[in-house]
Design an enzyme around this catalytic site. Structure first.
Site, PDB file in Angstrom:
ATOM      1  N   SER A 102       0.909  -1.113   0.246  1.00 21.71           N
ATOM      2  CA  SER A 102       0.000  -0.069   0.088  1.00 21.71           C
ATOM      3  C   SER A 102       0.860   1.184  -0.003  1.00 21.71           C
ATOM      4  O   SER A 102       1.882   1.171   0.741  1.00 21.71           O
ATOM      5  CB  SER A 102      -0.565  -0.173   1.327  1.00 21.71           C
ATOM      6  OG  SER A 102      -2.061   1.052   1.231  1.00 21.71           O
ATOM      7  N   HIS A 106       2.627  11.885  -0.934  1.00 27.56           N
ATOM      8  CA  HIS A 106       2.304  13.258  -0.843  1.00 27.56           C
ATOM      9  C   HIS A 106       3.587  14.354  -1.317  1.00 27.56           C
ATOM     10  O   HIS A 106       4.509  14.336  -0.799  1.00 27.56           O
ATOM     11  CB  HIS A 106       2.096  13.829   0.455  1.00 27.56           C
ATOM     12  CG  HIS A 106       0.878  13.204   1.072  1.00 27.56           C
ATOM     13  ND1 HIS A 106      -0.326  13.534   0.753  1.00 27.56           N
ATOM     14  CD2 HIS A 106       0.792  11.974   1.940  1.00 27.56           C
ATOM     15  CE1 HIS A 106      -1.279  12.659   1.316  1.00 27.56           C
ATOM     16  NE2 HIS A 106      -0.748  11.783   2.200  1.00 27.56           N
ATOM     17  N   HIS A 116      -2.358   7.260  -4.568  1.00 31.20           N
ATOM     18  CA  HIS A 116      -2.413   6.021  -3.802  1.00 31.20           C
ATOM     19  C   HIS A 116      -2.538   4.732  -4.497  1.00 31.20           C
ATOM     20  O   HIS A 116      -3.346   4.992  -5.601  1.00 31.20           O
ATOM     21  CB  HIS A 116      -3.831   6.261  -2.855  1.00 31.20           C
ATOM     22  CG  HIS A 116      -4.373   5.008  -2.232  1.00 31.20           C
ATOM     23  ND1 HIS A 116      -5.300   4.292  -2.706  1.00 31.20           N
ATOM     24  CD2 HIS A 116      -3.759   4.384  -1.434  1.00 31.20           C
ATOM     25  CE1 HIS A 116      -5.703   3.436  -2.132  1.00 31.20           C
ATOM     26  NE2 HIS A 116      -4.636   2.995  -1.280  1.00 31.20           N
ATOM     27  N   VAL A 119      -2.352  -2.910  -3.647  1.00 32.94           N
ATOM     28  CA  VAL A 119      -2.645  -4.431  -4.271  1.00 32.94           C
ATOM     29  C   VAL A 119      -2.394  -5.246  -3.151  1.00 32.94           C
ATOM     30  O   VAL A 119      -1.579  -5.247  -2.272  1.00 32.94           O
ATOM     31  CB  VAL A 119      -1.746  -4.872  -5.231  1.00 32.94           C
ATOM     32  CG1 VAL A 119      -2.176  -4.209  -6.729  1.00 32.94           C
ATOM     33  CG2 VAL A 119      -0.158  -4.407  -5.192  1.00 32.94           C
ATOM     34  N   ARG A 120      -3.380  -6.197  -2.928  1.00 33.46           N
ATOM     35  CA  ARG A 120      -3.530  -6.979  -1.802  1.00 33.46           C
ATOM     36  C   ARG A 120      -4.400  -8.479  -1.965  1.00 33.46           C
ATOM     37  O   ARG A 120      -4.961  -8.679  -2.868  1.00 33.46           O
ATOM     38  CB  ARG A 120      -4.399  -6.367  -0.713  1.00 33.46           C
ATOM     39  CG  ARG A 120      -5.688  -6.078  -1.085  1.00 33.46           C
ATOM     40  CD  ARG A 120      -6.587  -5.142   0.170  1.00 33.46           C
ATOM     41  NE  ARG A 120      -7.806  -4.936  -0.229  1.00 33.46           N
ATOM     42  CZ  ARG A 120      -8.123  -3.735  -1.115  1.00 33.46           C
ATOM     43  NH1 ARG A 120      -7.370  -3.018  -1.599  1.00 33.46           N
ATOM     44  NH2 ARG A 120      -9.297  -3.708  -1.534  1.00 33.46           N
ATOM     45  N   GLY A 268      -6.090  -4.579  15.272  1.00 30.04           N
ATOM     46  CA  GLY A 268      -4.567  -4.319  15.812  1.00 30.04           C
ATOM     47  C   GLY A 268      -3.580  -4.484  15.131  1.00 30.04           C
ATOM     48  O   GLY A 268      -2.291  -4.841  15.316  1.00 30.04           O
ATOM     49  N   GLY A 269      -3.651  -3.817  13.865  1.00 29.81           N
ATOM     50  CA  GLY A 269      -2.442  -3.579  12.920  1.00 29.81           C
ATOM     51  C   GLY A 269      -1.562  -2.568  13.537  1.00 29.81           C
ATOM     52  O   GLY A 269      -1.866  -1.911  14.612  1.00 29.81           O
ATOM     53  N   ARG A 270      -0.297  -2.325  12.804  1.00 28.75           N
ATOM     54  CA  ARG A 270       0.567  -1.665  13.436  1.00 28.75           C
ATOM     55  C   ARG A 270       0.527  -0.217  12.931  1.00 28.75           C
ATOM     56  O   ARG A 270       0.511   0.470  11.693  1.00 28.75           O
ATOM     57  CB  ARG A 270       1.916  -2.221  12.673  1.00 28.75           C
ATOM     58  CG  ARG A 270       3.305  -1.194  13.280  1.00 28.75           C
ATOM     59  CD  ARG A 270       4.347  -1.750  12.756  1.00 28.75           C
ATOM     60  NE  ARG A 270       5.690  -1.105  13.117  1.00 28.75           N
ATOM     61  CZ  ARG A 270       6.202  -0.271  12.533  1.00 28.75           C
ATOM     62  NH1 ARG A 270       5.962   0.331  11.398  1.00 28.75           N
ATOM     63  NH2 ARG A 270       7.241   0.350  13.060  1.00 28.75           N
TER      64      ARG A 270
END
Lengths: 310, 310
Positions: A102, A106, A116, A119-120, A268-270
């Site tokens: 991801s 800017h 932006h 891909v996932r 609970g991601g970073r």
């Protein structure tokens, strides 16, 4: 069971692709900018709900990019969060594996658009023991000052990337992007759009993966020419102020509406990696409405609208 | 039915109190600052889901306050949104009337804390035809550089305001505030807290309204002395940079977690009035961790923690 049982050779192939993509993109951006990315490899601590690792890359304070974040992450969790199962209610609470790249860049110059790309892949094991795997992603462009040729080039590149997978893909994913990147509380598009897709598996694993790769591989082609074209344009305080103000919309979209951000924060991601997308400097002011006929007013009336660019 | 059937004399009394409070506060702040508030009376258009009106007051670019927003609003809607019925599921979808004053003041000097205050009344008619009316509100303080005496004064004033309504109120509302103004994704308190209450009707209408008034009436006593004490303190680029960075947490809290903001955006509220709370200028940067022993590190370890201040 844990999601580690999921089909290993397949996820290894996706992982190799994604890490290669991240490296290619950050290398090209660092070369263009002149400044270097900071690279931060992280791992979730044992015992945390979410397990996995990632590579966060960020370039801050460069001559061309004021803040450019690009992250790879690969996590496993015991239970799919609601934000990921909107379209697949039968998988609510299933163990899952998620992997993706991801990025949000800017630029410093207000004539260069923010971009932006994501891909996932998501894989989950349903109650029937069946493994389900799908892809998602897209890219979209957010100018501060609109240039028709930039929007056309970006969309044309997206269309070309999807063409091998069927003529229906670009129109479908283009509309999906317009619908997704919409600020309901402002009744405004986030930018000129691009493409967005999710829950995608209809072509089978190989071609669905292929489509995702084609999107990832087209990113530099879609975006770099716009940076080259605009980065030396002269601007003043007025353009800078408008850029900082408009960046507020990016913050509002990502924190209020974005499913990916909520998925990350909910599961609970970073946090520092999820919030790579935040702009470096942002302003808010009350009832900031540009004068009719100004380039700022044109942004709203001619660019932040749903429109066929190609 | 429409919520206009709700007990008119009572809501008129609340309305008069709230409009008077807004006028008193903005007059005092304008006097202290030297700059004037812009006053914007607005009204929802006929046919919109939400009906009602409000007075938005905002001071931008003043010598003391970089952005100080204070809004009164009084709206009626056909159906209570989910964010307002968390604790009253039996009222989901009921016609409602909501009225309140809400303010966030962002000072220019990083030694002056940001402050938030809100007092509000909600009334709804349940399926049994019974009218239910409750109050909510509170105030909380968000310093960039911590001063123990400031936190103590703020909390002591809150405690005094609540004392006539029972000794249990301050401890209950203080904990509620700590729990509410917590950034889960950062595992961090928003500031040094204060008081927060919601769904409050346990003392009957008159005393519950009285408690809300006592909170509103104490705001200037709680906050103005801190501004007077800190506004001439000399600061440099380092303090300014830290303030802009920390303001990002305010944005994250309000856009990701705040029930009031979601209530407003979900129910079709007036975006520019809801987002009065946004800071004027904000920065984000990656892994911004202050040096051990610095005043910035002290903010995290000594002030952004749950603690008995009085």
């Amino acid at each position: 069971m844990t999601a580690q049982n999921l089909n290993a050779p397949r996820t290894d192939a996706v992982r190799r692709y994604l890490q290669g993509l991240q490296a290619r993109i950050t290398t090209a951006i660092a070369k263009l900018d002149g400044a270097a990315f900071l690279t931060d490899a992280w791992q979730k601590a044992p015992g945390e709900t979410l397990q996995g690792s990632g590579i966060t890359q960020i370039l801050e304070g460069g001559p061309v990019f004021e803040r450019a974040g690009c992250g790879f992450s690969h996590v496993r969790g015991p239970s799919l969060p609601p934000s990921a199962t909107q379209h697949r209610p039968e998988l609510a609470g299933a163990p899952f594996e998620a992997m993706g790249v991801s990025l949000v860049f800017h630029p410093r110059n207000p004539y260069v658009p923010t971009v932006h790309m994501n891909v996932r892949m998501l894989a989950a094991k349903g109650r029937d023991g069946q493994e389900v795997c799908w892809f998602g992603g897209g890219m979209d462009l957010t100018p501060y000052y609109g240039f028709e040729e930039d929007a056309v080039h970006f969309h044309a590149t997206c269309k070309t990337a999807l063409a091998p997978y069927g003529d229906d893909k670009y129109p479908r994913f283009k509309i999906w992007c317009d619908e997704y990147f919409y600020l309901k509380h402002r009744a405004e598009q986030r930018g000129v759009g691009g493409i967005f897709f999710d829950d995608f598996s209809e072509l089978g694993f190989d071609d669905s993966f292929g489509l995702m790769q084609s999107v990832g591989d087209s990113f530099l082609t879609a975006y770099l020419p716009l940076v080259e074209r605009r980065k030396e344009m002269v601007y003043g305080e007025r353009e800078r102020a408008f850029q900082l103000y408009r960046r507020g919309r990016y913050v509002e979209f990502n924190l209020v509406w974005d499913r990916g951000t909520h998925f990350g924060l909910q599961s609970g991601g970073r946090t520092e990696s999820i919030l790579l997308s935040m702009p470096p400097l942002v302003s808010w002011s009350y009832q900031n409405v540009p004068e009719a006929g100004s380039p700022e007013a044109d942004l709203y009336s001619k660019f932040l609208v749903r429109k066929e660019w190609v």
